[in-house]
Scaffold this active site. Sequence first.
Site, PDB file in Angstrom:
ATOM      1  N   LYS A   1      48.870 -16.432   0.081  1.00 19.19           N
ATOM      2  CA  LYS A   1      48.314 -15.405  -0.884  1.00 19.19           C
ATOM      3  C   LYS A   1      47.006 -14.895   0.004  1.00 19.19           C
ATOM      4  O   LYS A   1      46.732 -13.519  -0.427  1.00 19.19           O
ATOM      5  CB  LYS A   1      47.610 -16.351  -2.129  1.00 19.19           C
ATOM      6  CG  LYS A   1      48.917 -16.490  -3.037  1.00 19.19           C
ATOM      7  CD  LYS A   1      48.476 -17.271  -4.290  1.00 19.19           C
ATOM      8  CE  LYS A   1      49.784 -17.633  -5.100  1.00 19.19           C
ATOM      9  NZ  LYS A   1      49.268 -18.711  -6.116  1.00 19.19           N
TER      10      LYS A   1
ATOM     11  N   LYS B   1      61.135 -12.190  -0.982  1.00 15.08           N
ATOM     12  CA  LYS B   1      61.264 -12.977  -2.366  1.00 15.08           C
ATOM     13  C   LYS B   1      60.622 -11.921  -3.322  1.00 15.08           C
ATOM     14  O   LYS B   1      59.763 -11.294  -3.334  1.00 15.08           O
ATOM     15  CB  LYS B   1      60.413 -13.998  -2.297  1.00 15.08           C
ATOM     16  CG  LYS B   1      60.155 -14.896  -3.329  1.00 15.08           C
ATOM     17  CD  LYS B   1      59.096 -15.676  -3.612  1.00 15.08           C
ATOM     18  CE  LYS B   1      58.370 -15.535  -4.976  1.00 15.08           C
ATOM     19  NZ  LYS B   1      57.488 -16.310  -5.445  1.00 15.08           N
TER      20      LYS B   1
ATOM     21  N   LYS C   1      55.970 -11.037  -8.447  1.00 16.26           N
ATOM     22  CA  LYS C   1      54.890  -9.986  -9.371  1.00 16.26           C
ATOM     23  C   LYS C   1      53.895  -9.405  -8.355  1.00 16.26           C
ATOM     24  O   LYS C   1      53.424  -8.238  -8.460  1.00 16.26           O
ATOM     25  CB  LYS C   1      54.264 -10.728 -10.330  1.00 16.26           C
ATOM     26  CG  LYS C   1      55.069 -11.214 -11.600  1.00 16.26           C
ATOM     27  CD  LYS C   1      54.305 -12.033 -12.638  1.00 16.26           C
ATOM     28  CE  LYS C   1      55.170 -13.161 -13.009  1.00 16.26           C
ATOM     29  NZ  LYS C   1      54.654 -14.439 -12.674  1.00 16.26           N
TER      30      LYS C   1
HETATM   31  P1  ADP Z   1      55.381 -14.472  -9.120  1.00  9.75           P
HETATM   32  O1  ADP Z   1      55.690 -15.076  -7.834  1.00  9.75           O
HETATM   33  O2  ADP Z   1      56.373 -13.465  -9.513  1.00  9.75           O
HETATM   34  O3  ADP Z   1      54.118 -14.407  -9.442  1.00  9.75           O
HETATM   35  P2  ADP Z   1      55.370 -17.008 -10.575  1.00  9.75           P
HETATM   36  O4  ADP Z   1      54.432 -17.659  -9.419  1.00  9.75           O
HETATM   37  O5  ADP Z   1      54.757 -16.891 -11.681  1.00  9.75           O
HETATM   38  O6  ADP Z   1      55.912 -15.763  -9.944  1.00  9.75           O
HETATM   39  O7  ADP Z   1      56.531 -18.023 -10.828  1.00  9.75           O
HETATM   40  C1  ADP Z   1      57.132 -18.475 -11.809  1.00  9.75           C
HETATM   41  C2  ADP Z   1      58.482 -19.501 -11.593  1.00  9.75           C
HETATM   42  O8  ADP Z   1      59.317 -18.513 -11.027  1.00  9.75           O
HETATM   43  C3  ADP Z   1      58.123 -20.481 -10.545  1.00  9.75           C
HETATM   44  O9  ADP Z   1      58.734 -21.482 -10.787  1.00  9.75           O
HETATM   45  C4  ADP Z   1      58.615 -19.612  -9.003  1.00  9.75           C
HETATM   46  O10 ADP Z   1      58.969 -20.585  -8.220  1.00  9.75           O
HETATM   47  C5  ADP Z   1      59.851 -18.934  -9.753  1.00  9.75           C
HETATM   48  N1  ADP Z   1      60.073 -17.761  -8.834  1.00  9.75           N
HETATM   49  C6  ADP Z   1      59.394 -16.403  -8.899  1.00  9.75           C
HETATM   50  N2  ADP Z   1      59.947 -15.724  -8.139  1.00  9.75           N
HETATM   51  C7  ADP Z   1      61.186 -16.187  -7.626  1.00  9.75           C
HETATM   52  C8  ADP Z   1      62.019 -15.700  -6.961  1.00  9.75           C
HETATM   53  N3  ADP Z   1      62.103 -14.339  -6.183  1.00  9.75           N
HETATM   54  N4  ADP Z   1      63.025 -16.575  -6.576  1.00  9.75           N
HETATM   55  C9  ADP Z   1      63.262 -17.804  -7.163  1.00  9.75           C
HETATM   56  N5  ADP Z   1      62.198 -18.158  -8.077  1.00  9.75           N
HETATM   57  C10 ADP Z   1      60.976 -17.605  -8.308  1.00  9.75           C
END
Ligand code: ADP
Length: 331
Positions: A117, A196, A199
């Site tokens: 991050k 990946k 957001k």
């Molecule tokens: P982001 O990376 O979009 O901010 P979050 O950190 O809020 O997403 O993740 C919420 C859940 O979704 C977590 O369990 C995370 O591992 C899963 N997740 C987010 N993006 C992906 C992805 N591209 N593939 C698989 N799992 C994901």
Amino acid sequence: MTDNQEKVRILSGIQPSGKLHLGNYFAMMNPMIKAQETSLLFCFIVNLHALTTVREGKILKKQTLDAAKDFLSLGLDPEKCVFWVQSDVPEVVELTWILSCITSMGLLERCHSYKDKVSKGLIPTHGLFSYPVLMAADILLYQSRIIPVGKDQKQHVEVTRDIAERFNRLYGDTFVLPEPRIEESVSVVPGIDGQKMSKSYGNTIDIFSEENIMRKRIMSIVTDATPVEAPKDPEKCNVFKLYKLFASPEEVAELDRMYRQGGTGYAVSKQMLFEKVKAYFKPYREKRIELEKERKYVEDVMARGAEKARYHASRTLQKVRRKTGLIYKKY
Ligand code: ADP
Ligand code: TRP
């Protein structure tokens, strides 16, 4: 023993840090919604974690309510599970401090997520650094055993386990040791740029975006420069990877065949993917539009969820306070 006490406890949370997308859906939301039928499910919106990145109150408020509406539209049933907003249960903050005092710096310094991050430009605050301790408190407060997450969160669940083991060693058996549940086929859902989907990378396909926007996003998925007539390797194609999440095995086999024989351009497979995504979310989209007008209902659901969550949280916290010596009065 009641029915609920016998069921395995499954818990996971999602940050209201932007619109929820296909990666969130397949790795976390869908497994959670399915799990409500068979387990004691704890599902929550982690707005305290989102404070590490969202710095506008109005936006955090809106995104929190939106995430709640998304979950409810997609089939999460608040009667079958415990569904709440993290900050409505302040016990988690007290447990975070207690756990912080037994968590070594080294354990947190090894976390990839913080380094990733910061390298992506996020402000390296104390909150961002200690994010895994708050997550450990989330998990341990509800004595949860199975944590459905995407691959990027695996290390955080392992850190939670380390912290729980340390606490149990120091103060006696207190916490259930959690384990991540990661479904291999959806452990990393690719975004439109092939990284990946996240957001924070601006590469998402959102679950409830307007159909014309969703189509545009799908049409802009990055593909290689193989000419239309040439054979293509499906396993290297981001469109194919996403198509597999929605299509039946026969439909996947058919697109596989079309790619390998050549003559199918990526515009065709992108359109096929769009049709699939649109059809898949259609019934949920209708519910989502309905809920948009039901703010009071959603707020009431979250208030009732918080009450249920607090019941569980306060039982664990009371034990912890007793064991650590924070309860000092005899009477
Ligand atoms: P982001 O990376 O979009 O901010 P979050 O950190 O809020 O997403 O993740 C919420 C859940 O979704 C977590 O369990 C995370 O591992 C899963 N997740 C987010 N993006 C992906 C992805 N591209 N593939 C698989 N799992 C994901
Ligand atoms: N850190 C998780 C994420 O970024 C969200 C989260 C917070 C979480 N607390 C949790 C996930 C507890 C599972 C269990 O996606």
